[in-house]
Structure formats: structure tokens, C-alpha cells
Design a protein around this motif. Structure first.
Motif, PDB file in Angstrom:
ATOM      1  N   MET A   1      23.584 -10.452 -14.240  1.00  0.00           N
ATOM      2  CA  MET A   1      22.679 -10.303 -12.967  1.00  0.00           C
ATOM      3  C   MET A   1      23.377  -9.369 -11.947  1.00  0.00           C
ATOM      4  N   ASN A   2      22.566  -8.396 -11.403  1.00  0.00           N
ATOM      5  CA  ASN A   2      23.101  -7.521 -10.166  1.00  0.00           C
ATOM      6  C   ASN A   2      22.557  -7.812  -9.020  1.00  0.00           C
ATOM      7  N   LYS A   3      23.550  -7.522  -7.922  1.00  0.00           N
ATOM      8  CA  LYS A   3      22.903  -7.511  -6.577  1.00  0.00           C
ATOM      9  C   LYS A   3      23.275  -6.403  -5.740  1.00  0.00           C
ATOM     10  N   SER A   4      22.419  -6.143  -4.658  1.00  0.00           N
ATOM     11  CA  SER A   4      22.695  -5.217  -3.942  1.00  0.00           C
ATOM     12  C   SER A   4      22.558  -5.605  -2.312  1.00  0.00           C
ATOM     13  N   ILE A   5      23.293  -5.116  -1.483  1.00  0.00           N
ATOM     14  CA  ILE A   5      23.109  -5.405  -0.078  1.00  0.00           C
ATOM     15  C   ILE A   5      22.485  -4.345   0.804  1.00  0.00           C
ATOM     16  N   LEU A   6      21.346  -4.522   1.095  1.00  0.00           N
ATOM     17  CA  LEU A   6      20.638  -3.602   1.939  1.00  0.00           C
ATOM     18  C   LEU A   6      20.593  -3.470   3.499  1.00  0.00           C
ATOM     19  N   PHE A   7      20.543  -2.410   4.153  1.00  0.00           N
ATOM     20  CA  PHE A   7      20.428  -2.216   5.464  1.00  0.00           C
ATOM     21  C   PHE A   7      18.982  -2.639   6.093  1.00  0.00           C
ATOM     22  N   LYS A   8      18.672  -3.502   6.626  1.00  0.00           N
ATOM     23  CA  LYS A   8      17.455  -3.956   7.077  1.00  0.00           C
ATOM     24  C   LYS A   8      16.888  -3.423   8.461  1.00  0.00           C
ATOM     25  N   ASN A   9      17.891  -3.666   9.329  1.00  0.00           N
ATOM     26  CA  ASN A   9      17.525  -3.309  10.911  1.00  0.00           C
ATOM     27  C   ASN A   9      18.569  -2.412  11.472  1.00  0.00           C
ATOM     28  N   ARG A  10      18.237  -1.555  12.604  1.00  0.00           N
ATOM     29  CA  ARG A  10      19.042  -1.140  13.459  1.00  0.00           C
ATOM     30  C   ARG A  10      19.407  -1.772  14.638  1.00  0.00           C
ATOM     31  N   PRO A  11      20.781  -2.373  14.705  1.00  0.00           N
ATOM     32  CA  PRO A  11      21.151  -3.266  15.662  1.00  0.00           C
ATOM     33  C   PRO A  11      20.923  -2.535  17.186  1.00  0.00           C
ATOM     34  N   LYS A  12      20.758  -3.572  18.027  1.00  0.00           N
ATOM     35  CA  LYS A  12      20.762  -2.941  19.408  1.00  0.00           C
ATOM     36  C   LYS A  12      21.865  -3.946  19.936  1.00  0.00           C
ATOM     37  N   GLY A  13      23.141  -3.515  20.220  1.00  0.00           N
ATOM     38  CA  GLY A  13      24.213  -4.439  20.579  1.00  0.00           C
ATOM     39  C   GLY A  13      25.036  -4.824  19.114  1.00  0.00           C
ATOM     40  N   LYS A  14      25.308  -6.098  19.452  1.00  0.00           N
ATOM     41  CA  LYS A  14      26.007  -6.371  18.103  1.00  0.00           C
ATOM     42  C   LYS A  14      25.336  -6.619  16.999  1.00  0.00           C
ATOM     43  N   PRO A  15      25.583  -6.458  15.777  1.00  0.00           N
ATOM     44  CA  PRO A  15      24.931  -6.555  14.598  1.00  0.00           C
ATOM     45  C   PRO A  15      24.749  -8.149  14.332  1.00  0.00           C
ATOM     46  N   ALA A  16      23.897  -8.374  13.599  1.00  0.00           N
ATOM     47  CA  ALA A  16      23.626  -9.751  13.061  1.00  0.00           C
ATOM     48  C   ALA A  16      23.363  -9.773  11.623  1.00  0.00           C
ATOM     49  N   LEU A  17      23.394 -10.953  11.100  1.00  0.00           N
ATOM     50  CA  LEU A  17      23.194 -11.170   9.688  1.00  0.00           C
ATOM     51  C   LEU A  17      21.654 -10.689   9.213  1.00  0.00           C
ATOM     52  N   SER A  18      20.782 -10.890  10.229  1.00  0.00           N
ATOM     53  CA  SER A  18      19.476 -10.380   9.875  1.00  0.00           C
ATOM     54  C   SER A  18      19.370  -9.015   9.682  1.00  0.00           C
ATOM     55  N   ASP A  19      20.400  -8.129  10.084  1.00  0.00           N
ATOM     56  CA  ASP A  19      20.281  -6.802   9.795  1.00  0.00           C
ATOM     57  C   ASP A  19      20.651  -6.349   8.360  1.00  0.00           C
ATOM     58  N   PHE A  20      20.868  -7.213   7.442  1.00  0.00           N
ATOM     59  CA  PHE A  20      21.378  -7.287   6.154  1.00  0.00           C
ATOM     60  C   PHE A  20      20.262  -8.102   5.203  1.00  0.00           C
ATOM     61  N   GLU A  21      20.035  -7.294   3.978  1.00  0.00           N
ATOM     62  CA  GLU A  21      19.379  -8.316   2.954  1.00  0.00           C
ATOM     63  C   GLU A  21      20.219  -8.198   1.772  1.00  0.00           C
ATOM     64  N   ILE A  22      20.379  -9.387   1.216  1.00  0.00           N
ATOM     65  CA  ILE A  22      21.073  -9.547  -0.221  1.00  0.00           C
ATOM     66  C   ILE A  22      19.816  -9.580  -1.039  1.00  0.00           C
ATOM     67  N   THR A  23      19.890  -8.581  -2.317  1.00  0.00           N
ATOM     68  CA  THR A  23      18.516  -8.791  -3.107  1.00  0.00           C
ATOM     69  C   THR A  23      19.238  -8.661  -4.581  1.00  0.00           C
ATOM     70  N   GLU A  24      18.478  -9.246  -5.536  1.00  0.00           N
ATOM     71  CA  GLU A  24      18.869  -9.011  -6.834  1.00  0.00           C
ATOM     72  C   GLU A  24      18.139  -7.732  -7.565  1.00  0.00           C
ATOM     73  N   ILE A  25      18.993  -6.987  -8.172  1.00  0.00           N
ATOM     74  CA  ILE A  25      18.287  -6.015  -8.876  1.00  0.00           C
ATOM     75  C   ILE A  25      18.777  -5.654 -10.162  1.00  0.00           C
ATOM     76  N   GLU A  26      18.059  -4.718 -10.965  1.00  0.00           N
ATOM     77  CA  GLU A  26      18.540  -4.586 -12.381  1.00  0.00           C
ATOM     78  C   GLU A  26      19.886  -4.043 -12.742  1.00  0.00           C
ATOM     79  N   LYS A  27      20.617  -4.464 -13.719  1.00  0.00           N
ATOM     80  CA  LYS A  27      21.870  -3.925 -14.151  1.00  0.00           C
ATOM     81  C   LYS A  27      21.683  -2.749 -14.791  1.00  0.00           C
TER      82      LYS A  27
END
Length: 331
Positions: A1-27
Motif C-alpha cells: 500500500m502507498n499513501k500520499s499527503i496532499l495540500f488541499k487548501n491555502r490557509p488564512k492564518g494558522k493552518p489546520a488539519l483540514s488543509d491536508f488530505e491523506i490518500t491511498e495511491i498506487e505503489k
């Protein structure tokens, strides 16, 4: 299994966990001339916050819905490249993925007999190089001078203070807890420390702890701490603008005291520092740092967070001061 952490949102102020997305991808599989890497350690650093803004800088901004990247240590597990063999351990700017292919360009093979792999993201990596080269080119500390370091318990600051001691300076550190102040004095040899969170008047506190004034200031935080130090600088002082974590999450452009008068009156030098401008010196700098490390003149801290999925939270924890020394994610 492979995983990637994507950049989802440009934060305004302090970043949050919602600005990232952990997704499964092909090895992936390496093509001719490529290697397959397995991530071992991920570096999380305050400067990554700047890459989350869609603005021109010294390094391109992160693209939305694409993997975050930073310095990683990885192991070669398959090679179609004559310059690399399986079980080689490398460091370089890589994607936040468990497995990835790479051409090998700009990757550095690391000697795990010299130090453990994670050290190449810290004291023998960009943070150690930053401390060493910034002091070499801008700070130029001399025996008997006073060096002040903000973010003194952090990855860069802890190394900068120790180099100051090696050079014969009186070294004063600024950090955010009494525990960190005790730590930098006991482990890293700082002469004095100031807890900025419990100090009402930083200007007076610096004056008290630096009775002969400040000759070199290694600034990792910017903001009001910089303002307070500037009120205590000596003639021909050197100020290294290395980081400004105190204002990275500001939504607007903060204002503060005008420093022009002080700079002129003191004939002071203030200069921004980017370690990537000194790439040609990396090997010689690592050699000197490693020498001090082996001689026991340098010590280092790591805050190790375990688990690939914890990488975004580890990054966010930097802005809460939850790290002592280099923050590293171990996979």
C-alpha cells in the motif's frame, strides 16, 4: 500500500488539519534510470508555511491537490540507476509519500555510520547547515562577543548557540518555557536564557542578561522579540534574519518600530539568510559539523513523531512550540 499527503487548501492564518488530505495511491515501479524509494523520516519545518501562500518567493508555492514536499530520508529498495544500489540511504527534497520513484538527481547518499539517519534532517541537514553558514557569512562571531539566539531550543537555534560557544562567545537564548531555558543551559551550554512567555519587558530582560550589549543576533522568530533585541545592539552588530515564525500566520502585514535610526546609529548589519544560496559549501560545512559532533562539542535534540499519518499534526505542532530541537516524523 502507498499513501500520499496532499495540500488541499491555502490557509488564512494558522493552518489546520483540514488543509491536508491523506490518500491511498498506487505503489510505483521505477523506470530505466530511476530508483524506488521507501520513506524513513520526514522533516517538518516552519518555512513550509510560506509555501502554502500563492505568492512569489525564493521557492515555488505548493500546488493545490498535489503532494506536500520537504526534506526526507529514504532507503533505495529497487534500482535501475547505476549510481545507486539497494539499501543506499539518501536525503533530499521529496514528496510526502510512503513510496516514490526518483531519477536520483540532487539526492545525497548519507553515511549512517557517522550519525543516525534522522540527524541528516537536523544537525547534519539543512538546520545544522543553516546555523553554521549563517553565522559564518553574516554573524561572524568573535571571542568575547555576545550572541543572542531566539528560538534557542529549536533545531536551528540550539546549534547556533553551541557554535557561538565554540567560537568563544557569551550566548543568551530566548525560548518559550522554563523547561526549555533550563535545557539549553544544561545541555547546550547557553550562559543565560529568557522565557519570553513570562517576561513582561523583553527589552529590559535582554539588557539585564546582556550587560555588554548584543554583538550578534540570530533571529528565528521576528516580531516583537526582534524589536526588543534591536534596542540593545552594539556598534557594528550583525543581525541574521533566518526565520520569522511569530508572524508566519498573520493575515496582513504586521507593523512595528522603525529600525532605521538604530541601524544608522549603530552602523549595524541586518541581512536575510537562505541556506540554499550556499549549496556549494554543504559538504565542507557538514564535515565541520560532523567533526564537532564526534568531538562532543555539539549535541542535538530531536522530537520524534511516529507514523506517516501524523505528519500534518507534527507540522502544526511547530507553531505551538511542542518541539525541542528538530521535529521529525519517523515512518
Amino acid at each position: 500500500m502507498n499513501k500520499s499527503i496532499l495540500f488541499k487548501n491555502r490557509p488564512k492564518g494558522k493552518p489546520a488539519l483540514s488543509d491536508f488530505e491523506i490518500t491511498e495511491i498506487e505503489k510505483p515501479s521505477p523506470k530505466d534510470g530511476e530508483i524506488l524509494l521507501k520513506t524513513k523520516y520526514i522533516s517538518v519545518d516552519p518555512y513550509l508555511r510560506g509555501r502554502m501562500r500563492d505568492e512569489e518567493s525564493y521557492i515555488p508555492p505548493f500546488e493545490l491537490n498535489k503532494p506536500i514536499e520537504s526534506m526526507l530520508v529514504a532507503e533505495v529498495i529497487e534500482s535501475n540507476n547505476k549510481d545507486f544500489k539497494t539499501e543506499d540511504v539518501v536525503s533530499g527534497m521529496l514528496k510526502w509519500e510512503l513510496f516514490q520513484t526518483h531519477t536520483g538527481e540532487n539526492l545525497n547518499k548519507i553515511d549512517t555510520n557517522l550519525a543516525k539517519p534522522s540527524a541528516y534532517l537536523g544537525i547534519l541537514g539543512l538546520t545544522g547547515l543553516t546555523a553554521h553558514l549563517a553565522l559564518k557569512h553574516i554573524g561572524k562571531p568573535e571571542k568575547g562577543e555576545t550572541l543572542v539566539v531566539s528560538g534557542a531550543a529549536g533545531a536551528v537555534g540550539s546549534v547556533a548557540g553551541q557554535i557561538g560557544k565554540i567560537k568563544g562567545c557569551r550566548v543568551v537564548g530566548i525560548a518559550g518555557s522554563d523547561e526549555k531555558i533550563d535545557h539549553i543551559k544544561e545541555k547546550f551550554g547557553y550562559d543565560e536564557g529568557i522565557n519570553y512567555k513570562t517576561t513582561e519587558n523583553m527589552q529590559k530582560a535582554i539588557e539585564k542578561n546582556c550587560p555588554d550589549g548584543v554583538d550578534v543576533y540570530f533571529d528565528n522568530v521576528g516580531g516583537e522579540t526582534l524589536d526588543a533585541v534591536m534596542m540593545n545592539i552594539n556598534r557594528f552588530a550583525r543581525i541574521i534574519n533566518c526565520g520569522a515564525i511569530s508572524i508566519y500566520n498573520e493575515k496582513g502585514v504586521p507593523t512595528g518600530p522603525r529600525l532605521e535610526g538604530i541601524m544608522i546609529k549603530k552602523s549595524a548589519l541586518m541581512q536575510g539568510f537562505l541556506v540554499r544560496n550556499h549549496f556549494d559549501e554543504f559538504k565542507s560545512s557538514i564535515k565541520e559539523l560532523a567533526g564537532w559532533l564526534n568531538e562532543g562539542k555539539l549535541k542535538y535534540d530531536e522530537t520524534i513523531v511516529k507514523g506517516f499519518d501524523e505528519t500534518p499534526q507534527a507540522f502544526l505542532d511547530l507553531f505551538e512550540g511542542k518541539n525541542t530541537g528538530k521535529m521529525v516524523v519517523e515512518i
